[in-house]
Design a protein around this motif. Structure first.
Motif, PDB file in Angstrom:
ATOM      1  N   LYS A 179      96.736 -54.500  47.165  1.00  0.00           N
ATOM      2  CA  LYS A 179      97.343 -53.223  46.774  1.00  0.00           C
ATOM      3  C   LYS A 179      98.576 -53.440  45.896  1.00  0.00           C
ATOM      4  CE  LYS A 179      99.282 -49.054  49.010  1.00  0.00           C
ATOM      5  NZ  LYS A 179      99.520 -48.409  47.777  1.00  0.00           N
ATOM      6  N   THR A 180      99.269 -54.562  46.102  1.00  0.00           N
ATOM      7  CA  THR A 180     100.482 -54.872  45.354  1.00  0.00           C
ATOM      8  C   THR A 180     100.237 -56.042  44.421  1.00  0.00           C
ATOM      9  OG1 THR A 180     101.823 -54.112  47.215  1.00  0.00           O
ATOM     10  CG2 THR A 180     102.913 -55.512  45.604  1.00  0.00           C
ATOM     11  N   ILE A 181     100.770 -55.937  43.198  1.00  0.00           N
ATOM     12  CA  ILE A 181     100.678 -57.019  42.220  1.00  0.00           C
ATOM     13  C   ILE A 181     102.068 -57.277  41.645  1.00  0.00           C
ATOM     14  CG2 ILE A 181      98.262 -56.591  41.636  1.00  0.00           C
ATOM     15  CD1 ILE A 181      99.266 -55.115  39.105  1.00  0.00           C
ATOM     16  N   ARG A 186     114.699 -56.137  46.683  1.00  0.00           N
ATOM     17  CA  ARG A 186     113.794 -55.306  47.472  1.00  0.00           C
ATOM     18  C   ARG A 186     112.377 -55.346  46.915  1.00  0.00           C
ATOM     19  NH1 ARG A 186     111.310 -50.638  47.814  1.00  0.00           N
ATOM     20  NH2 ARG A 186     111.921 -49.858  45.792  1.00  0.00           N
ATOM     21  N   SER A 187     112.244 -55.258  45.590  1.00  0.00           N
ATOM     22  CA  SER A 187     110.914 -55.250  44.965  1.00  0.00           C
ATOM     23  C   SER A 187     110.788 -56.288  43.853  1.00  0.00           C
ATOM     24  CB  SER A 187     110.594 -53.857  44.405  1.00  0.00           C
ATOM     25  OG  SER A 187     111.522 -53.512  43.393  1.00  0.00           O
ATOM     26  N   SER A 188     111.828 -57.080  43.640  1.00  0.00           N
ATOM     27  CA  SER A 188     111.794 -58.050  42.545  1.00  0.00           C
ATOM     28  C   SER A 188     112.245 -59.426  43.004  1.00  0.00           C
ATOM     29  CB  SER A 188     112.680 -57.582  41.386  1.00  0.00           C
ATOM     30  OG  SER A 188     114.037 -57.588  41.780  1.00  0.00           O
ATOM     31  N   VAL A 242     108.484 -57.991  39.142  1.00  0.00           N
ATOM     32  CA  VAL A 242     108.641 -56.788  39.945  1.00  0.00           C
ATOM     33  C   VAL A 242     107.286 -56.539  40.584  1.00  0.00           C
ATOM     34  CG1 VAL A 242     109.056 -54.306  39.942  1.00  0.00           C
ATOM     35  CG2 VAL A 242     110.466 -55.796  38.527  1.00  0.00           C
ATOM     36  N   PHE A 243     107.290 -56.360  41.892  1.00  0.00           N
ATOM     37  CA  PHE A 243     106.048 -56.088  42.599  1.00  0.00           C
ATOM     38  C   PHE A 243     105.821 -54.585  42.612  1.00  0.00           C
ATOM     39  CE2 PHE A 243     107.127 -60.320  43.740  1.00  0.00           C
ATOM     40  CZ  PHE A 243     105.909 -60.957  43.697  1.00  0.00           C
ATOM     41  N   VAL A 244     104.608 -54.200  42.191  1.00  0.00           N
ATOM     42  CA  VAL A 244     104.268 -52.791  42.010  1.00  0.00           C
ATOM     43  C   VAL A 244     102.931 -52.472  42.675  1.00  0.00           C
ATOM     44  CG1 VAL A 244     105.510 -52.675  39.802  1.00  0.00           C
ATOM     45  CG2 VAL A 244     103.055 -53.152  39.808  1.00  0.00           C
ATOM     46  N   ASP A 245     102.715 -51.190  42.923  1.00  0.00           N
ATOM     47  CA  ASP A 245     101.427 -50.704  43.390  1.00  0.00           C
ATOM     48  C   ASP A 245     100.417 -50.896  42.257  1.00  0.00           C
ATOM     49  OD1 ASP A 245      99.420 -48.227  43.360  1.00  0.00           O
ATOM     50  OD2 ASP A 245      99.964 -48.669  45.446  1.00  0.00           O
ATOM     51  N   ILE A 305     108.800 -55.710  48.802  1.00  0.00           N
ATOM     52  CA  ILE A 305     108.157 -56.979  49.134  1.00  0.00           C
ATOM     53  C   ILE A 305     108.178 -57.125  50.655  1.00  0.00           C
ATOM     54  CG2 ILE A 305     108.200 -59.480  48.851  1.00  0.00           C
ATOM     55  CD1 ILE A 305     109.884 -58.967  46.267  1.00  0.00           C
ATOM     56  N   THR A 306     106.994 -57.211  51.250  1.00  0.00           N
ATOM     57  CA  THR A 306     106.868 -57.290  52.703  1.00  0.00           C
ATOM     58  C   THR A 306     106.142 -58.584  53.080  1.00  0.00           C
ATOM     59  OG1 THR A 306     104.801 -56.040  52.650  1.00  0.00           O
ATOM     60  CG2 THR A 306     106.834 -54.768  52.935  1.00  0.00           C
TER      61      THR A 306
END
Length: 135
Positions: A51-53, A84-86, A108-111, A120-121
């Motif tokens: 789901k995340t790339i 948080r997302s990068s 950057v991790f995105v949907d 990022i989890t």
């Protein structure tokens, strides 16, 4: 400089340019290969169905010395900053003890569908934390 992870990346015949050395664009490919191999094998990133790339939003390379085919480049990888997302990856490309180039990539991790930033989890976050140089 110290790096947490190392990967050998062989040069290819097509990497050489008319001047007889590896073209500058190939250095980016070596860095990208080390990052994405690590993301898939250690970080658990599913590049085909997840789901995340991760999207590259910034890259830089400082060239120090030439390489040529056939050689194997040792690529050092670490994380300089984890948001948080990068994430900012820092890389060094070496032939034996000789620094050939150093650079960085910011992902950057995105949907996958919306292209909106995603936090990022696990399992990726703890894997990236293991690459931090200053946790």
């Amino acid at each position: 400089m110290s790096y947490v992870h190392w990967q050998d990346v062989p040069t290819r015949w097509k990497d050489n340019d008319i001047y007889g050395h590896v073209n500058n664009a190939a250095y980016y490919s070596f860095m990208d290969t080390a990052i994405n191999t690590w993301l898939i094998e250690t970080g658990g990133l599913d590049i085909h169905n997840g789901k995340t790339i991760g999207l590259c939003v910034e890259s830089h390379c400082s060239y120090k010395a030439p390489a040529a085919f056939p050689e194997t480049i040792a690529v050092g990888l670490r994380v300089g900053h984890l948001g948080r997302s990068s994430v900012r990856y820092e890389l060094g490309l070496y032939r034996d003890d000789d620094l050939l180039a150093e650079g960085h990539f910011v992902h950057v991790f995105v949907d996958r569908e919306t292209r909106r930033p995603q936090e990022i989890t696990a399992p990726l976050r703890p894997a990236l934390e293991s690459l931090l140089i200053n946790p």
